[in-house]
Design a protein around this motif. Structure first.
Motif, short mmCIF file in Angstrom:
data_model
loop_
_atom_site.label_atom_id
_atom_site.label_comp_id
_atom_site.label_asym_id
_atom_site.label_seq_id
_atom_site.Cartn_x
_atom_site.Cartn_y
_atom_site.Cartn_z
N ASP A 178 0.89 -1.16 0.00
CA ASP A 178 0.00 0.00 0.00
C ASP A 178 0.93 1.21 0.00
N GLU A 179 0.82 2.04 -1.03
CA GLU A 179 1.79 3.12 -1.19
C GLU A 179 1.69 4.15 -0.07
N GLU A 180 0.46 4.34 0.46
CA GLU A 180 0.28 5.39 1.46
C GLU A 180 0.93 5.05 2.81
N ASN A 181 0.71 3.81 3.28
CA ASN A 181 1.28 3.48 4.60
C ASN A 181 2.43 2.49 4.52
N CYS A 182 2.85 2.17 3.29
CA CYS A 182 4.00 1.28 3.06
C CYS A 182 3.80 -0.13 3.61
N MET A 183 2.57 -0.46 3.95
CA MET A 183 2.32 -1.80 4.47
C MET A 183 2.41 -2.82 3.35
N CYS A 184 3.01 -3.97 3.67
CA CYS A 184 3.09 -5.03 2.67
C CYS A 184 1.77 -5.81 2.70
N LEU A 185 1.09 -5.83 1.57
CA LEU A 185 -0.21 -6.51 1.52
C LEU A 185 -0.05 -7.97 1.11
N GLY A 186 1.05 -8.28 0.47
CA GLY A 186 1.23 -9.67 0.04
C GLY A 186 2.56 -9.88 -0.64
N ASP A 187 3.03 -11.10 -0.52
CA ASP A 187 4.27 -11.53 -1.16
C ASP A 187 3.88 -12.73 -2.00
N LEU A 188 3.73 -12.50 -3.28
CA LEU A 188 3.12 -13.51 -4.15
C LEU A 188 4.20 -14.38 -4.78
N LYS A 189 4.19 -15.65 -4.39
CA LYS A 189 5.29 -16.52 -4.82
C LYS A 189 4.84 -17.67 -5.70
N ASN A 190 3.67 -18.20 -5.43
CA ASN A 190 3.28 -19.45 -6.10
C ASN A 190 2.32 -19.22 -7.25
N GLU A 191 2.47 -20.06 -8.26
CA GLU A 191 1.62 -19.98 -9.45
C GLU A 191 0.14 -19.95 -9.05
N HIS A 192 -0.60 -19.06 -9.65
CA HIS A 192 -2.05 -18.89 -9.46
C HIS A 192 -2.44 -18.32 -8.09
N GLU A 193 -1.46 -17.96 -7.26
CA GLU A 193 -1.79 -17.34 -5.97
C GLU A 193 -2.50 -16.01 -6.25
N VAL A 194 -3.51 -15.69 -5.44
CA VAL A 194 -4.25 -14.44 -5.67
C VAL A 194 -4.29 -13.57 -4.42
N LEU A 195 -4.41 -12.27 -4.66
CA LEU A 195 -4.53 -11.31 -3.57
C LEU A 195 -5.58 -10.29 -3.99
N ILE A 196 -6.61 -10.12 -3.15
CA ILE A 196 -7.62 -9.09 -3.46
C ILE A 196 -7.08 -7.76 -2.95
N VAL A 197 -6.90 -6.80 -3.82
CA VAL A 197 -6.31 -5.53 -3.40
C VAL A 197 -7.34 -4.42 -3.27
N ALA A 198 -8.50 -4.56 -3.88
CA ALA A 198 -9.57 -3.56 -3.71
C ALA A 198 -10.91 -4.27 -3.85
N ARG A 199 -11.62 -4.37 -2.73
CA ARG A 199 -12.92 -5.05 -2.78
C ARG A 199 -13.97 -4.13 -3.36
N GLY A 200 -14.91 -4.75 -4.05
CA GLY A 200 -16.04 -4.00 -4.56
C GLY A 200 -16.99 -3.64 -3.43
N GLY A 201 -17.79 -2.58 -3.61
CA GLY A 201 -18.74 -2.17 -2.58
C GLY A 201 -19.96 -3.10 -2.56
N LYS A 202 -20.59 -3.13 -1.39
CA LYS A 202 -21.80 -3.96 -1.23
C LYS A 202 -22.94 -3.36 -2.04
N GLY A 203 -23.79 -4.22 -2.55
CA GLY A 203 -24.99 -3.73 -3.23
C GLY A 203 -26.00 -3.24 -2.20
N GLY A 204 -26.84 -2.25 -2.58
CA GLY A 204 -27.87 -1.75 -1.65
C GLY A 204 -29.05 -2.71 -1.59
N LYS A 205 -29.75 -2.67 -0.44
CA LYS A 205 -30.94 -3.54 -0.30
C LYS A 205 -32.13 -2.94 -1.03
N GLY A 206 -32.90 -3.79 -1.66
CA GLY A 206 -34.13 -3.35 -2.30
C GLY A 206 -35.23 -3.15 -1.26
N ASN A 207 -36.32 -2.51 -1.67
CA ASN A 207 -37.34 -2.19 -0.66
C ASN A 207 -38.01 -3.43 -0.10
#
Ligand SMILES: Nc1nc2c(ncn2[C@@H]2O[C@H](COP(=O)(O)OP(=O)(O)OP(=O)(O)O)[C@@H](O)[C@H]2O)c(=O)[nH]1
Ligand SMILES: [Mg+2]
Length: 330
Positions: free
Chosen positions: A98-127
């Motif tokens: 994370d560029e702002e706080n320099c925190m390491c979010l992941g060290d990706l080493k293995n084939e097909h390893e995944v890291l979610i870096v930005a989650r999508g927002g929740k959908g709103g509830k219908g009436n």
């Protein structure tokens, strides 16, 4: 030069879809209940390891990766579709910060390893979700939430077991080519190698290790001389370092000390790694001159070799393997 080992960009998860306000309309039912569906979740931005890549070159231009927005909910209790994820492919050995706080979010080493870096927002509830026995006709719904947004810095640190260090022209790339299927550029002038090369060395009994060849170092590399120390990060993760000295260099002890100095300036933990010393190009020496080469320098075993006549190569391979095994178990 196609080798890029650091990139910066922003990632943005998709916005959640809006919940729907709707009421059932059916024949003979004058006042239908609420039937507004929920909005879909926004897509995620995901970083995934793909070993077909060996550099971050393809990521150097794009400044923002944005996942798809969730679709809005609809009547008849239909939920909105989830937004599309975006996948960013990186080579093994990629560190994500994370560029702002320099925190390491992941060290990706293995084939097909995944890291979610930005989650999508929740959908709103219908009436429809707000209806209850005492409140049968809610005429409102929720908005979807925005996706997460952040700035990232990606750094590639190659994953190799052993790394070659030496002055320019010492014969590093020739050795890599002699021991592996890698075909780095070799030439009789300094700074032939401009970016790291990796090769897989097979020991003939199913064991193998990865060897890294990096551009030559010169005194003052930490001050930016020559190509500087900019590629030293690629030997930070090796378990063994191989110091390459030319056998015709009368000042090999000084050369060795200057290499130690450059490594120390960059990151003194590099000096904690076990070392092997290699005297290169011994095909140009007479038998008598070969006998004069030292057996150890600074307590480290010396291996005289020629990548051209192949003298000493098997012994060197075994020496590296033994060190790797020992330091694996240690
Ligand atoms: N005679 C002899 N020449 C060698 C040997 N190994 C390398 N050379 C020659 O030495 C020169 C430099 O070799 P490279 O492998 O390109 O050296 P390097 O250490 O990778 O150099 P940089 O990439 O500039 O840091 C080339 O002309 C090679 O052919 C050897 O074992 N014997
Ligand atoms: Mg080279």
């Amino acid at each position: 030069m196609d080798f890029v080992d650091e990139v910066h960009f922003e990632v943005q998860g998709g916005r959640g879809g809006k919940g729907c306000v709707s009421f059932r309309r059916e024949k003979y039912v004058p006042k239908g209940g609420p039937d507004g569906g929920d909005g879909g979740k926004g897509g995620d931005v995901v970083i995934k390891v793909d070993s077909r890549f060996s550099t971050l070159f393809d990521l150097r231009r794009k400044k923002l990766y944005r996942a798809g927005n969730g679709l809005h909910g609809k009547g008849k209790n239909m939920h909105g579709k989830q937004g599309k994820d975006v996948e960013i492919h990186v080579p093994p050995g990629t560190l994500v910060y994370d560029e702002e706080n320099c925190m390491c979010l992941g060290d990706l080493k293995n084939e097909h390893e995944v890291l979610i870096v930005a989650r999508g927002g929740k959908g709103g509830k219908g009436n429809a979700r707000f209806a209850s026995a005492t409140f049968q006709a809610p005429d409102f719904s929720e908005e979807g939430l925005p996706g997460f947004r952040r700035k990232l810095r990606l750094e590639l640190k190659l994953l190799a077991d052993a790394g070659l260090v030496g002055w320019p022209n010492a014969g590093k790339s020739t050795l890599l080519a002699a021991l592996s299927a890698a075909r780095p550029k070799i030439a009789d002038y300094p700074f032939t190698t401009l970016a790291p090369n990796l090769g897989v060395v097979t020991l003939g009994d199913y064991r193998q290790f990865v060897l890294a060849d990096i551009p030559g170092l010169i005194p003052g590399a930490h001050l930016g001389k020559g190509l500087g120390d900019r590629f030293l990060r690629h030997i930070e993760r090796t378990r063994v370092l191989i110091f390459m000295l030319e056998c015709t260099d009368d000042q090999y002890l000084d050369t060795y000390s200057s290499l130690i100095r450059e490594l120390k300036q960059f990151n003194d933990s590099l000096l904690k790694k076990p070392r092997l010393i290699v005297f290169t190009k011994i095909d140009v020496l007479t038998g008598e001159q070969k006998d004069q080469l030292p057996e150890k320098i600074d307590g480290n075993i010396c291996f005289p070799i020629s990548s051209i006549s192949r003298e000493g190569l098997e012994l060197l391979k075994k020496g590296i393997a033994v060190h790797l095994e020992y330091h694996h178990n240690a």
